[in-house]
Design an enzyme around this catalytic site. Structure first.
Site, PDB file in Angstrom:
ATOM      1  N   GLY A  37      59.354  70.461   7.822  1.00 19.82           N
ATOM      2  CA  GLY A  37      58.481  69.292   7.936  1.00 19.82           C
ATOM      3  C   GLY A  37      57.833  69.208   9.311  1.00 19.82           C
ATOM      4  CB  ALA A  73      65.781  66.976   2.550  1.00 22.38           C
ATOM      5  CE1 TYR A 140      63.546  73.572  -6.286  1.00 22.62           C
ATOM      6  CE2 TYR A 140      62.257  74.174  -8.228  1.00 22.62           C
ATOM      7  CZ  TYR A 140      62.540  73.289  -7.204  1.00 22.62           C
ATOM      8  OH  TYR A 140      61.835  72.124  -7.087  1.00 22.62           O
TER       9      TYR A 140
END
Ligand code: UDP
Length: 323
Positions: A37, A73, A140
């Site tokens: 970020g 996150a 994922y």
């Protein structure tokens, strides 16, 4: 006024969310380790730099007291998750469990979780509704499904209420031009196409032209980042109003092919975009389109920027900022 902790609030989606929460008058705190970020993308509220795996830091932040936590996150690259699954299970699952434990310790009982269409795996029908079987085909997708399952158990056992939003393809940028997509490396189609239009890249590679779709390229459901964030706002309201846990699919319900995205980008930018055809990318289903009727019905969600040209136009303004 809700007090909200946004974990991962310096990233692409999180930063747009922080801005929207600020505009809505929420008291917002961002927690981000800045591994991907950007500090300057956090446009309002408090900012804490810290690693979600650091329990002492989480305790110190959560001691401030929050009505709800939004969690952005995560690591998000499918290919990398196949190569480095440990990294994905550690961050996306183990660290998320740590966050949930810390929330329980501090009596924070509302959670909004960024899930994904990748929890469904290879589509068995289209568009995909919430009843579609969840059989992810990569680490994922499995990390996200695991957390969804944990959340169902935590509601039953601990009363921790959550909304899981299964994003299809998040795209576009802040309509006011203050924020946009800044992944490094960039892997997403729309920013890459626009980088080819602006000259930052020589061309866009198309991953496969032999899919069973009208033009042979993959079809995806692109949803504007503002519409995605407005869904989180409604999810927050529902939890604040006492609603129980729910998972929603989140997309526009309209599919566009890779070639259609390129054509739209050429129209919007007025520039020609060089295309290089390449092989299929492993793990890409031919078609992923959401049936988002449930969130429309239950939360009254309405996309404001469903038009692909608008999504591309906002992303383009961000791509050429400062030019
Ligand atoms: N894609 C492509 N070239 C690229 C990047 C993506 O052809 O350089 C295709 C990809 O195969 C998929 C679609 O664009 O069909 C959207 O990919 P993206 O990585 O943006 O999102 P995903 O669908 O993987 O979440």
């Amino acid at each position: 006024m809700s007090k909200v902790l946004v974990v991962g609030g310096a990233g692409y989606i999180g930063s747009h969310m922080v801005k929207m929460l600020g505009r809505q008058g929420c008291d917002v705190t961002t927690l981000d380790d800045l591994s991907s970020g950007h500090r300057d993308a956090v446009l309002c509220g408090d900012f804490v730099q810290g690693d979600m795996g650091d329990r002492a830091m989480l305790d110190a932040v959560l001691a401030r007291g929050f009505d709800a936590v939004m969690h952005f996150a995560s690591f998000i690259q499918v290919g990398e998750s196949v190569q480095q699954p440990a990294k994905y299970y550690q961050n996306n699952v183990v660290n998320t469990l740590g966050l949930l434990d810390a929330m329980r310790s501090h009596g924070v009982g509302r959670f909004i979780f960024s899930s994904t269409a990748a929890t469904f795996g290879e589509p068995q029908y289209s568009p995909i509704d919430e009843r579609h079987p969840q059989q992810p085909i990569n680490p994922y997708g499995r990390t996200k499904l695991m957390v969804e399952q944990v959340l169902a158990d935590y509601e039953r056992a601990y009363g921790l209420r959550s909304v899981c939003l299964r994003y299809f393809n998040a795209a576009g940028a802040d309509p006011e031009g203050q924020l946009g997509e800044r992944h490094e490396p960039e892997t997403h189609l729309i920013p890459l196409v626009l980088q080819a239009a602006s000259g930052r890249r020589p061309h866009i590679g198309v991953f496969g032209r032999d899919y069973d779709t009208p033009d042979g390229t993959c079809v995806r459901d692109y949803i504007h980042i503002e519409d995605l964030c407005s869904a989180h706002g409604l999810a927050l309201q529902s939890l604040m109003g006492g609603a129980g846990s729910q998972a929603y699919n989140l997309g526009n319900g309209q599919g566009f092919s890779v070639q259609e995205v390129i054509d739209t980008a050429q129209q919007v930018t007025g520039r020609s975009i060089a295309v290089v055809n390449g092989p299929r990318r492993a793990g890409d289903p031919a078609r992923l389109v959401a049936d988002a009727s449930l969130i429309r019905e239950k939360l009254g969600w309405q996309p404001r920027y469903a038009d692909l040209a608008t999504i591309v136009e906002h992303a383009w303004r961000w791509e050429i900022r400062g030019e």
